[in-house]
Design a protein around this motif. Structure first.
Motif, PDB file in Angstrom:
ATOM      1  N   ALA A 183      -8.919   2.503  -0.423  1.00  0.00           N
ATOM      2  CA  ALA A 183      -8.182   2.158  -1.648  1.00  0.00           C
ATOM      3  C   ALA A 183      -8.979   2.520  -2.894  1.00  0.00           C
ATOM      4  N   MET A 209      -6.670   4.418   4.601  1.00  0.00           N
ATOM      5  CA  MET A 209      -5.811   3.235   4.502  1.00  0.00           C
ATOM      6  C   MET A 209      -4.692   3.214   5.541  1.00  0.00           C
ATOM      7  N   THR A 233       1.363   4.279  -3.102  1.00  0.00           N
ATOM      8  CA  THR A 233       0.708   5.549  -2.737  1.00  0.00           C
ATOM      9  C   THR A 233       1.749   6.594  -2.338  1.00  0.00           C
ATOM     10  N   SER A 249      -3.259  -1.168  -4.153  1.00  0.00           N
ATOM     11  CA  SER A 249      -3.380  -0.991  -2.705  1.00  0.00           C
ATOM     12  C   SER A 249      -4.607  -1.719  -2.162  1.00  0.00           C
ATOM     13  N   MET A 283       0.825  -1.202   0.000  1.00  0.00           N
ATOM     14  CA  MET A 283       0.000   0.000   0.000  1.00  0.00           C
ATOM     15  C   MET A 283       0.863   1.258   0.000  1.00  0.00           C
TER      16      MET A 283
END
Length: 467
Positions: free
Chosen positions: A84, A118, A24, A179, A20
């Motif tokens: 996500a 997240m 990101t 993610s 993740m």
């Protein structure tokens, strides 16, 4: 008794969290590579860059404020999955940007909101799976993240050259959708907890609040646990009695009939603002906030500075950013081996990383040679790795596990306010003064706040021990 698994499915959570962060936060330093030429064609200055990235980070962290409340109704996996999808939609819509406002809404608000769901979900799930191996697991996760971040600038540069900024952002949106796979790995820890059988004791509370003793209702107790369980029974009875007396005193001394008092009480409980009574928590949060702000803003502005002021080519800039990511990766690998053989305080590692960053940024503004710039960026990357591996673990060492989601959520909220307040101000310094070095020195000064505050706390503790 129940205990965290300290491994098992927790290693899958580590992989999900690393993935993740990789797709990101790993893309954030490449913002200038993707949108730099587009913003320049619009005649926008540095303020627009810092405003967009500041809104992104601010919304991300402010979203963490209600996380503690959301986590009571939904699982970490559910919260992370929704985040996500929202983050992906924001990245996808950013590829159709026509002006700065469009980017603020799609990149800043939507992607920031999605990431804000997240991050605390992943960190809270990770924290629930690990105890003794927490430092090692975090180092492994961040190393995997660092490996992806090392390749990401090179990939972004390749995509921009072949597909333009819109095509590159469209493909990056598809990459960020991975993610969702990471968030689906955040399974509840309850099914993996280590359990130990205890005997059962039923406690009868009579009307006069006395614990019935001498008449055990269940006699089949494990001999090894009998004394521990009996003590637990007495403690339970005493706590029930004390709870009744306490509630009576509260009722007689304070009535929450006033709506303003009820609302204030609800706010305090919702965000667990009682954490603000802890000066150590406040000191840690302020230091980490300003360190985050300085680090993220510097790496967002560095590509633009290298191209517009020093005249480096985009290919050369992508290599410099990759060198910084390599230094970051080296620090994470180094700390994995250190954590296997030594026991250390993560706050000390964070502090040393902050000191190194302050010194290196200060030197950075006075040089222009390509090789020196690349070397200093590698050092900054190494310091960054030390900071980000230790960042969350600093809170884990200080805050009890039961209050960790509240502590992280409140920290995110405070960080959001800091980014929203100081982020555009830093860009304004650059546009008004007309100097990137002045902007970078401002970042160095803000990060030194962490160094000075934490050093003052250390001196205070030493003086208390002596006197």
């Amino acid at each position: 008794m129940e205990g965290v698994p300290d491994g098992g499915w927790g290693w899958m959570v580590v992989c999900g969290m690393a993935g993740m962060f990789m797709v990101t936060m790993g893309v954030l330093p490449s913002f200038g590579i993707i949108f730099g030429d587009f913003l320049e064609s619009l005649g926008e200055g540095t303020t627009s860059v810092t405003s967009i990235t500041s809104v992104y980070i601010s919304v991300c962290f402010l979203t963490g404020l209600p996380f503690n409340s959301l986590s009571k109704s939904f699982s970490f996996r559910q919260i992370g999955a929704v985040g996500a999808i929202i983050h992906f939609l924001g990245a996808l819509l950013s590829s159709f940007a026509q002006n700065v406002i469009h980017l603020i809404v799609t990149y800043g608000l939507l992607q920031g909101f999605g990431l804000g769901l997240m991050i605390p979900a992943a960190l809270s799930s990770f924290n629930s799976y690990f105890s003794e191996r927490r430092t090692r697991a975090m180092a492994i996760s961040q190393t995997m993240n660092g490996a992806g971040s090392f390749l990401m600038p090179l990939l972004v540069q390749l995509l921009v050259e072949n597909y333009g900024f819109r095509g590159a952002q469209f493909l990056m949106a598809a990459i960020t959708l991975h993610s969702l796979l990471g968030m689906m790995l955040l399974r509840p820890v309850e099914g993996y907890m280590k359990t130990r059988k205890l005997g059962l004791v039923l406690v009868i509370i009579e009307r006069d609040d006395q614990v019935t003793q001498g008449k055990p209702l269940v006699k089949e107790l494990a001999s090894a646990e009998q004394e521990e369980t009996s003590a637990l029974a007495v403690e339970l009875g005493a706590s029930c009695k004390q709870s009744k007396l306490t509630n009576h005193k509260r009722t007689s001394s304070m009535r929450w009939n006033d709506r303003s008092c009820v609302f204030f009480r609800w706010i305090v409980e919702l965000f667990d603002l009682s954490l603000l009574k802890d000066p150590v928590y406040i000191n840690i949060t302020i230091g980490v906030c300003f360190t985050n702000l300085s680090d993220i803003t510097f790496f967002a502005l560095e590509p633009i500075y290298l191209e517009q002021i020093l005249g480096f080519t985009k290919a050369a800039i992508s290599i410099v950013i990759a060198i910084g990511a390599a230094g970051d990766l080296l620090a994470r690998v180094f700390l994995i081996f250190v954590s296997c053989g030594l026991s250390y305080r993560n706050r000390l590692i964070f502090f040393l990383g902050a000191v190194g960053t302050v010194v290196t940024i200060t030197v950075f503004v006075f040089v222009s040679n390509y090789y020196v710039i690349a070397t200093l960026t590698g050092i900054l990357g190494f310091c960054r790795g030390c900071i980000y591996i230790s960042l969350i673990l600093v809170f884990s060492e200080t805050i009890p596990a039961a209050r960790f989601p509240s502590a992280i959520g409140l920290y995110h909220g405070i960080t959001g306010v800091v980014f929203l307040s100081f982020g555009p101000l830093i860009g304004l310094v650059r546009d008004v003064v007309g100097s990137y070095p002045a902007c970078f020195l401002t970042l160095s000064f803000l990060m030194s706040v962490c160094v000075l505050l934490w050093a003052a706390e250390l001196v205070t503790r030493i003086l208390k021990l002596k006197f």
